[in-house]
Design a protein around this motif. Structure first.
Motif, PDB file in Angstrom:
ATOM      1  N   GLU A  73       0.941  10.764  -2.897  1.00 21.96           N
ATOM      2  CA  GLU A  73       1.909   9.688  -2.684  1.00 21.96           C
ATOM      3  C   GLU A  73       1.658   8.979  -1.357  1.00 21.96           C
ATOM      4  O   GLU A  73       1.727   7.751  -1.267  1.00 21.96           O
ATOM      5  N   VAL A  74       1.378   9.757  -0.334  1.00 22.26           N
ATOM      6  CA  VAL A  74       1.094   9.176   0.983  1.00 22.26           C
ATOM      7  C   VAL A  74      -0.150   8.300   0.914  1.00 22.26           C
ATOM      8  O   VAL A  74      -0.156   7.174   1.410  1.00 22.26           O
ATOM      9  N   LEU A  75      -1.205   8.801   0.292  1.00 19.70           N
ATOM     10  CA  LEU A  75      -2.441   8.029   0.183  1.00 19.70           C
ATOM     11  C   LEU A  75      -2.212   6.740  -0.601  1.00 19.70           C
ATOM     12  O   LEU A  75      -2.678   5.672  -0.200  1.00 19.70           O
ATOM     13  N   ARG A  76      -1.484   6.830  -1.691  1.00 19.70           N
ATOM     14  CA  ARG A  76      -1.196   5.643  -2.497  1.00 19.70           C
ATOM     15  C   ARG A  76      -0.421   4.607  -1.685  1.00 19.70           C
ATOM     16  O   ARG A  76      -0.713   3.412  -1.723  1.00 19.70           O
ATOM     17  N   GLY A  77       0.569   5.053  -0.916  1.00 20.19           N
ATOM     18  CA  GLY A  77       1.359   4.150  -0.082  1.00 20.19           C
ATOM     19  C   GLY A  77       0.540   3.492   1.017  1.00 20.19           C
ATOM     20  O   GLY A  77       0.668   2.290   1.269  1.00 20.19           O
ATOM     21  N   VAL A  78      -0.316   4.257   1.663  1.00 18.37           N
ATOM     22  CA  VAL A  78      -1.143   3.705   2.741  1.00 18.37           C
ATOM     23  C   VAL A  78      -2.162   2.711   2.180  1.00 18.37           C
ATOM     24  O   VAL A  78      -2.383   1.645   2.755  1.00 18.37           O
ATOM     25  N   VAL A  79      -2.762   3.044   1.050  1.00 22.23           N
ATOM     26  CA  VAL A  79      -3.732   2.133   0.421  1.00 22.23           C
ATOM     27  C   VAL A  79      -3.062   0.812   0.075  1.00 22.23           C
ATOM     28  O   VAL A  79      -3.617  -0.260   0.307  1.00 22.23           O
ATOM     29  N   GLU A  80      -1.846   0.890  -0.448  1.00 21.15           N
ATOM     30  CA  GLU A  80      -1.118  -0.332  -0.799  1.00 21.15           C
ATOM     31  C   GLU A  80      -0.698  -1.119   0.436  1.00 21.15           C
ATOM     32  O   GLU A  80      -0.848  -2.336   0.486  1.00 21.15           O
TER      33      GLU A  80
END
Length: 151
Positions: A73-80
């Motif tokens: 979830e953290v990675l997805r949020g940072v990528v976005e």
């Protein structure tokens, strides 16, 4: 005929023309440099944020399943948030001391995020875009509790 020669030698107004021409020739590469450096800085900050927040999410999670879910979830949020292409992100986890399971209780986790920055306005002809891509790497370290996973 004399007037024509006098007119041809008259340089009135050429300084302005030369200034505009040289200004444009110098301004275009300078603007591109600013755009490229801004893009690299944004991706660099994104990679650093992803590594730091993923390490923290894993260390604070109660177990391995929750740690994996939270880190994704953290990675997805940072990528976005940072506009990083998800295909160009690679994440690796290592534990110190090395154990069969990573993450493990009492270990120190090292999260490494690698990002490849594509330069703006570079065409994908003959693989030029891949040849001019800039690799970035960021790492973060977090100590995991000795009681991790026992709850």
């Amino acid at each position: 005929m004399l007037r024509w020669r006098a007119w041809a030698r008259d340089e009135t107004g050429s300084a302005a023309l030369e200034f505009v021409t040289v200004g444009v020739i110098l301004l275009v590469p300078l603007v591109y440099l600013v755009i490229v450096l801004g893009s690299i800085q944004e991706q660099s900050l994104g990679a650093e944020a992803a590594a730091r927040h993923m390490a923290r999410a894993i260390a604070l999670a109660p177990d391995a399943e929750t740690a994996e879910m939270r880190s994704e979830e953290v990675l997805r949020g940072v990528v976005e948030e940072y506009g990083i292409e998800s295909d160009s992100v690679e994440v690796s986890l290592t534990c110190v001391p090395a154990s069969a399971e990573c993450p493990a209780a009492g270990a120190t986790i090292v999260v490494t995020v690698e990002v490849t920055v594509q330069l703006p306005f570079v065409p994908s002809v003959l693989g030029i875009d891949r040849a001019l891509a800039i690799p970035l790497e960021a790492s973060a370290t977090q100590k995991i509790s000795r009681q991790w996973g026992s709850e």
